[in-house]
Scaffold this motif. Structure first.
Motif, PDB file in Angstrom:
ATOM      1  N   ALA A  26       0.949  -1.319   0.082  1.00 18.91           N
ATOM      2  CA  ALA A  26      -0.034   0.155   0.063  1.00 18.91           C
ATOM      3  C   ALA A  26       0.819   1.325  -0.018  1.00 18.91           C
ATOM      4  CB  ALA A  26      -1.071  -0.062   1.071  1.00 18.91           C
ATOM      5  N   GLN A  27       2.120   1.253   0.312  1.00 18.04           N
ATOM      6  CA  GLN A  27       2.880   2.447   0.354  1.00 18.04           C
ATOM      7  C   GLN A  27       3.740   2.304  -0.887  1.00 18.04           C
ATOM      8  OE1 GLN A  27       2.762   4.064   3.235  1.00 18.04           O
ATOM      9  NE2 GLN A  27       1.310   2.412   3.923  1.00 18.04           N
ATOM     10  N   PHE A  28       3.511   1.719  -1.893  1.00 14.24           N
ATOM     11  CA  PHE A  28       4.088   1.729  -3.281  1.00 14.24           C
ATOM     12  C   PHE A  28       2.946   1.858  -4.239  1.00 14.24           C
ATOM     13  CE2 PHE A  28       6.966  -0.337  -0.428  1.00 14.24           C
ATOM     14  CZ  PHE A  28       8.166   0.144  -0.872  1.00 14.24           C
ATOM     15  N   GLN A  29       2.381   2.861  -4.336  1.00 10.49           N
ATOM     16  CA  GLN A  29       1.125   2.980  -5.326  1.00 10.49           C
ATOM     17  C   GLN A  29       1.362   2.913  -6.807  1.00 10.49           C
ATOM     18  OE1 GLN A  29      -2.237   3.113  -4.163  1.00 10.49           O
ATOM     19  NE2 GLN A  29      -1.414   3.087  -1.985  1.00 10.49           N
ATOM     20  N   SER A  30       2.681   3.306  -7.085  1.00  9.33           N
ATOM     21  CA  SER A  30       3.021   3.217  -8.609  1.00  9.33           C
ATOM     22  C   SER A  30       3.606   2.222  -9.021  1.00  9.33           C
ATOM     23  CB  SER A  30       4.097   4.325  -8.813  1.00  9.33           C
ATOM     24  OG  SER A  30       5.247   3.925  -8.021  1.00  9.33           O
TER      25      SER A  30
END
Length: 290
Positions: A26-30
Motif C-alpha cells: 500500500a506504500q508503493f502506489q505506483s
C-alpha cells in the motif's frame, strides 16, 4: 513500472505473509504487485516445487518458513536464479530469542493449534451466528460487546471479524420508535454504536433494495418499490441516523463512524476499547477520527 511477480512462501496458511504484503504494498502506489501464493510448504519436495514455479515466473520472494533446512534450500535455490529472498520472521524471532534467552523451537504452523484460544474463536463464531441481527437479545450475558446501529452499518461483518479474534459479539439493529430489547437495556458491558454518512448509507440501501426487487436473483417475496420507499428516502435516512446518534448519546455508548473505515479498522477500534476499558462510564458519543 511493469507488474512485479511476488512469491509468498509459507509453511502454514499464508495469512501473515499476505497481511505484510498488503500493508507494505500500500506504500508503493505506483507499483503493481502480482502475488503467487505457496502455502503449507513443509518438505524439501514441496520447496523444490516452489523453486520450479519461481523459475517459471521469476520474481522476489517473501518467506515465512521457520525450518532452517527449508530456509537454506529456498535461499540457495533462489540465489542460483538470481532471485532475492526475504524471510519476514527471522528478525523478530532473533529479537525474541535475545530478549528471552530461549532458542526458538522453529515448529511449522505453531500458531495453528487446537488449544483454548482456538476453541474460544470457534465458540465466538457460533455466538455471533446465534446472536446476529437482534436474535436472542434476552441472553446477552456471555457477550463481550454488543454492536448497535441502523440497518446497513456493517454490524454483522464487524461481529464476524471480532469472532475470528475470539470475541463474542452480538449485534442489534436500531429501529426508530421501537423499544430497545430488555437484554440490551440491562447489559452491563460495552455497547458500541456504528454510524455512517447518510449519503453513503443511502447508496448502500438503494443497491441492496435493487438486488431484492422482483426480477432479481435475490428477490424477496412481496417486496416492491413502494414497500421499501421509507427505507431509501433521503429525509428518513437522515432522521434515522440522527435519532440513533441521540440514543447512543443518551445511553453513553461510544460511536464509531464507519464511512471511511474497513471492517478490520472498526474491529481494531472496538478491541482497543475492550482491552483498555477507556470508553465506558461517562465518555459518551465518541466519534473516532477519520
Amino acid at each position: 513500472m511493469g507488474e512485479i511477480i511476488l512469491h509468498l512462501v509459507s509453511e502454514a496458511t499464508g495469512q501473515a505473509l499476505e497481511a505484510v504484503m498488503r500493508a507494505c504494498s500500500a506504500q508503493f502506489q505506483s507499483a503493481a504487485f502480482s502475488p503467487r501464493n505457496w502455502n503449507l510448504i513443509r518438505t524439501r519436495v514441496q520447496v523444490a516445487r516452489v523453486l520450479s514455479g519461481i523459475g517459471d515466473e521469476p520474481g522476489p520472494v517473501l518467506s515465512s518458513l521457520t525450518s532452517p533446512d527449508l530456509q537454506n534450500m529456498l535461499r540457495m535455490g533462489c540465489a542460483r536464479m538470481g532471485v532475492q529472498v526475504k524471510n519476514i520472521l527471522d528478525g523478530t524471532i532473533h529479537f525474541l530469542e535475545q530478549q528471552t534467552g530461549i532458542v526458538a523451537e522453529r515448529h511449522p504452523g505453531g500458531q495453528y493449534v487446537m488449544d483454548d484460544t482456538y476453541r474460544r474463536r470457534i465458540e465466538a463464531m457460533q455466538y455471533v451466528i446465534s446472536h446476529d441481527d437482534g436474535q436472542k437479545t434476552t441472553d446477552l450475558t456471555k457477550a463481550d460487546v454488543v454492536l448497535v446501529g441502523v440497518s446497513r452499518t456493517s454490524k454483522t461483518p464487524t461481529c464476524f471479524y471480532l469472532a475470528n479474534r475470539g470475541i463474542r459479539a452480538a449485534n442489534i439493529p436500531l429501529v426508530p420508535h421501537a423499544p430497545l430489547p430488555v437484554g440490551l437495556q440491562d447489559f452491563p458491558g460495552l455497547v458500541v454504536g456504528l454510524t455512517i454518512d447518510p449519503y453513503t448509507l443511502l447508496e448502500i440501501r438503494r443497491s441492496r433494495v435493487g438486488m431484492m426487487l422482483p426480477g432479481r436473483s435475490m428477490a424477496a417475496p412481496g417486496m416492491s418499490v413502494s414497500s421499501v420507499k421509507p427505507y431509501i428516502d433521503p429525509q428518513n435516512v437522515q432522521e434515522e441516523l440522527q435519532w440513533a446518534r441521540r440514543l447512543c448519546t443518551r445511553h453513553k455508548w461510544p460511536v464509531i463512524n464507519v464511512t471511511h473505515r474497513s471492517v478490520e479498522e472498526t474491529a481494531a477500534a472496538i478491541i482497543d476499547m475492550l482491552e483498555h476499558d477507556g470508553v465506558t462510564g461517562g465518555q459518551a458519543n465518541i466519534d473516532l477520527p477519520e
